[in-house]
Design an enzyme around this catalytic site. Structure first.
Site, PDB file in Angstrom:
ATOM      1  N   LYS A  13       0.929  -1.200  -0.174  1.00  0.00           N
ATOM      2  CA  LYS A  13      -0.194  -0.227  -0.080  1.00  0.00           C
ATOM      3  C   LYS A  13       0.802   1.329   0.091  1.00  0.00           C
ATOM      4  O   LYS A  13       0.547   2.173  -0.683  1.00  0.00           O
ATOM      5  CB  LYS A  13      -1.002   0.043   1.425  1.00  0.00           C
ATOM      6  CG  LYS A  13      -2.009   0.863   1.277  1.00  0.00           C
ATOM      7  CD  LYS A  13      -2.911   0.524   2.427  1.00  0.00           C
ATOM      8  CE  LYS A  13      -2.032   0.153   3.944  1.00  0.00           C
ATOM      9  NZ  LYS A  13      -2.200   1.196   4.863  1.00  0.00           N
ATOM     10  N   ARG A  89      -9.623   4.791  10.229  1.00  0.00           N
ATOM     11  CA  ARG A  89      -9.116   3.474  11.010  1.00  0.00           C
ATOM     12  C   ARG A  89     -10.609   2.774  11.528  1.00  0.00           C
ATOM     13  O   ARG A  89     -10.301   1.603  11.861  1.00  0.00           O
ATOM     14  CB  ARG A  89      -8.093   3.482  11.808  1.00  0.00           C
ATOM     15  CG  ARG A  89      -6.573   3.022  11.298  1.00  0.00           C
ATOM     16  CD  ARG A  89      -5.769   3.285  12.114  1.00  0.00           C
ATOM     17  NE  ARG A  89      -4.428   2.584  12.051  1.00  0.00           N
ATOM     18  CZ  ARG A  89      -3.295   2.887  11.558  1.00  0.00           C
ATOM     19  NH1 ARG A  89      -3.327   4.206  10.856  1.00  0.00           N
ATOM     20  NH2 ARG A  89      -2.249   2.546  11.601  1.00  0.00           N
ATOM     21  N   ARG A 128      12.428  -9.940   3.522  1.00  0.00           N
ATOM     22  CA  ARG A 128      12.804  -8.680   3.751  1.00  0.00           C
ATOM     23  C   ARG A 128      14.161  -8.537   4.697  1.00  0.00           C
ATOM     24  O   ARG A 128      14.370  -9.024   5.524  1.00  0.00           O
ATOM     25  CB  ARG A 128      11.645  -7.569   4.353  1.00  0.00           C
ATOM     26  CG  ARG A 128      12.136  -6.098   4.463  1.00  0.00           C
ATOM     27  CD  ARG A 128      10.989  -5.430   4.739  1.00  0.00           C
ATOM     28  NE  ARG A 128      10.397  -5.474   6.029  1.00  0.00           N
ATOM     29  CZ  ARG A 128       9.327  -4.337   6.414  1.00  0.00           C
ATOM     30  NH1 ARG A 128       9.209  -3.591   5.590  1.00  0.00           N
ATOM     31  NH2 ARG A 128       9.198  -4.492   7.429  1.00  0.00           N
ATOM     32  N   ARG A 161      14.224  -7.710  10.588  1.00  0.00           N
ATOM     33  CA  ARG A 161      13.602  -7.188  11.675  1.00  0.00           C
ATOM     34  C   ARG A 161      12.648  -8.057  12.546  1.00  0.00           C
ATOM     35  O   ARG A 161      12.017  -9.254  11.883  1.00  0.00           O
ATOM     36  CB  ARG A 161      12.407  -6.030  11.007  1.00  0.00           C
ATOM     37  CG  ARG A 161      13.276  -4.576  11.134  1.00  0.00           C
ATOM     38  CD  ARG A 161      12.253  -3.703  10.574  1.00  0.00           C
ATOM     39  NE  ARG A 161      10.807  -3.968  10.909  1.00  0.00           N
ATOM     40  CZ  ARG A 161       9.922  -3.118  10.587  1.00  0.00           C
ATOM     41  NH1 ARG A 161      10.071  -2.024   9.476  1.00  0.00           N
ATOM     42  NH2 ARG A 161       8.759  -3.114  10.904  1.00  0.00           N
ATOM     43  N   ARG A 172      -0.086  -9.910  13.286  1.00  0.00           N
ATOM     44  CA  ARG A 172      -0.421  -8.524  12.880  1.00  0.00           C
ATOM     45  C   ARG A 172      -1.461  -8.506  11.803  1.00  0.00           C
ATOM     46  O   ARG A 172      -2.148  -7.577  11.795  1.00  0.00           O
ATOM     47  CB  ARG A 172       0.922  -7.892  12.259  1.00  0.00           C
ATOM     48  CG  ARG A 172       2.015  -7.330  13.305  1.00  0.00           C
ATOM     49  CD  ARG A 172       3.324  -7.166  12.859  1.00  0.00           C
ATOM     50  NE  ARG A 172       3.339  -5.850  11.870  1.00  0.00           N
ATOM     51  CZ  ARG A 172       4.449  -5.826  11.148  1.00  0.00           C
ATOM     52  NH1 ARG A 172       5.424  -6.482  11.054  1.00  0.00           N
ATOM     53  NH2 ARG A 172       4.347  -4.708  10.295  1.00  0.00           N
TER      54      ARG A 172
HETATM   55  P1  AMP Z   1       1.010   3.832  10.887  1.00  0.00           P
HETATM   56  O1  AMP Z   1       2.175   4.961  10.396  1.00  0.00           O
HETATM   57  O2  AMP Z   1      -0.298   4.435  10.080  1.00  0.00           O
HETATM   58  O3  AMP Z   1       0.948   2.593  11.008  1.00  0.00           O
HETATM   59  O4  AMP Z   1       0.526   4.804  12.184  1.00  0.00           O
HETATM   60  C1  AMP Z   1       1.375   4.585  13.513  1.00  0.00           C
HETATM   61  C2  AMP Z   1       0.471   4.767  14.497  1.00  0.00           C
HETATM   62  O5  AMP Z   1      -0.162   5.956  14.797  1.00  0.00           O
HETATM   63  C3  AMP Z   1      -0.704   3.553  14.658  1.00  0.00           C
HETATM   64  O6  AMP Z   1      -0.295   2.555  15.349  1.00  0.00           O
HETATM   65  C4  AMP Z   1      -1.619   4.113  15.646  1.00  0.00           C
HETATM   66  O7  AMP Z   1      -1.046   4.279  16.839  1.00  0.00           O
HETATM   67  C5  AMP Z   1      -1.265   5.666  15.369  1.00  0.00           C
HETATM   68  N1  AMP Z   1      -2.463   6.356  14.359  1.00  0.00           N
HETATM   69  C6  AMP Z   1      -2.239   6.511  13.016  1.00  0.00           C
HETATM   70  N2  AMP Z   1      -3.377   6.664  12.474  1.00  0.00           N
HETATM   71  C7  AMP Z   1      -4.226   6.297  13.315  1.00  0.00           C
HETATM   72  C8  AMP Z   1      -5.843   6.594  13.157  1.00  0.00           C
HETATM   73  N3  AMP Z   1      -6.254   6.999  12.104  1.00  0.00           N
HETATM   74  N4  AMP Z   1      -6.354   6.592  14.183  1.00  0.00           N
HETATM   75  C9  AMP Z   1      -5.906   5.990  15.327  1.00  0.00           C
HETATM   76  N5  AMP Z   1      -4.512   6.104  15.607  1.00  0.00           N
HETATM   77  C10 AMP Z   1      -3.794   6.046  14.529  1.00  0.00           C
END
Ligand code: AMP
Length: 221
Positions: A13, A89, A128, A161, A172
């Site tokens: 993505k 989300r 990876r 990792r 996950r």
């Molecule tokens: P990501 O880089 O999209 O994996 O986001 C990293 C972290 O930021 C996530 O694991 C959440 O802790 C927080 N986060 C990012 N986007 C959201 C969202 N739309 N709603 C709630 N928490 C978010």
């Protein structure tokens, strides 16, 4: 053009999102990146989310997330649209996005859900390798380094990792499916939802996305 991207970790993505954004000259808005940057710079937003362990995947409350998205999407570079990655989300976030767009007289162009079989994602993660020094990433089959096991840039020994291990990747993916299945169902009720087969080569996936989006743009006139 306003796009929402959905899809599990490792489905490609991020790579596709970056290319789509360049193709249509729109910014990618990643709420995760906004939060990490705010924490690093110690801004007001950063201080307000400090107590949530975003490094552990703990969700930031909806009203804070929405405030950040509302503010970012008013910036001048968003005037011809944007691509949302990592937002919405939750169902309340999706509903708030609808409300925000309606109030601004805008509509979502499409929700693209990238899909690939669990086994394929596990396989991609297990191949990876990352450089511990400069963060560059490789894949032992699809993007091997020039010298096996060594970073092309700084020649450090590449590492795997710990969270790329198959059992952790599977977990996950389960968490992702559990949390976003309702969101996919929410968008499936509209004609905005499109499934993208993310299994072929990245080049093929990208051209399929562009064909779809160009057709949608044409339909809308
Ligand atoms: P990501 O880089 O999209 O994996 O986001 C990293 C972290 O930021 C996530 O694991 C959440 O802790 C927080 N986060 C990012 N986007 C959201 C969202 N739309 N709603 C709630 N928490 C978010």
């Amino acid at each position: 053009m306003i796009l929402v991207l959905l899809g599990p970790p490792g489905v490609g993505k991020g790579t596709q999102g970056a290319r789509i954004a360049i193709h249509y000259a729109i910014p990618t808005i990643s709420t995760g990146a906004i939060f990490r940057d705010a924490l690093n710079r110690g801004t007001e937003l950063g201080r307000s989310i400090q107590r949530y362990r975003i490094d552990k995947g703990e969700y930031v409350p909806d009203e804070i997330v929405l405030g950040a998205v509302m503010k970012r999407t008013l910036e001048p570079d968003c005037s011809s649209g944007y691509l949302l990655d990592g937002f919405p989300r939750t169902i309340p976030q999706a509903e708030s996005l609808d409300t925000m767009l309606k109030a601004r007289n805008l509509t979502l162009t499409a929700v693209l859900e990238f899909q690939a079989r669990v086994e394929l994602i596990v396989e991609r993660f297990s191949g990876r390798r990352v450089c511990p020094r400069d963060g560059s990433t490789y894949h032992i089959v699809t993007q091997p380094p020039l010298q096996p096991g060594l970073c092309d840039i700084c020649h450090s020994l590449l590492e795997r990792r710990p969270d790329d291990a198959p059992e952790i990747v599977r977990r996950r993916l389960e968490v992702y499916a559990e949390k976003t299945a309702p969101l996919a169902a929410y968008y499936k009720k509209s004609n905005l939802h499109h499934i993208i087969d993310a299994e072929p080569e990245p080049e093929t996936v990208f051209s399929n996305v562009i064909i779809l989006l160009n057709a949608l743009r044409k339909d809308k006139g």
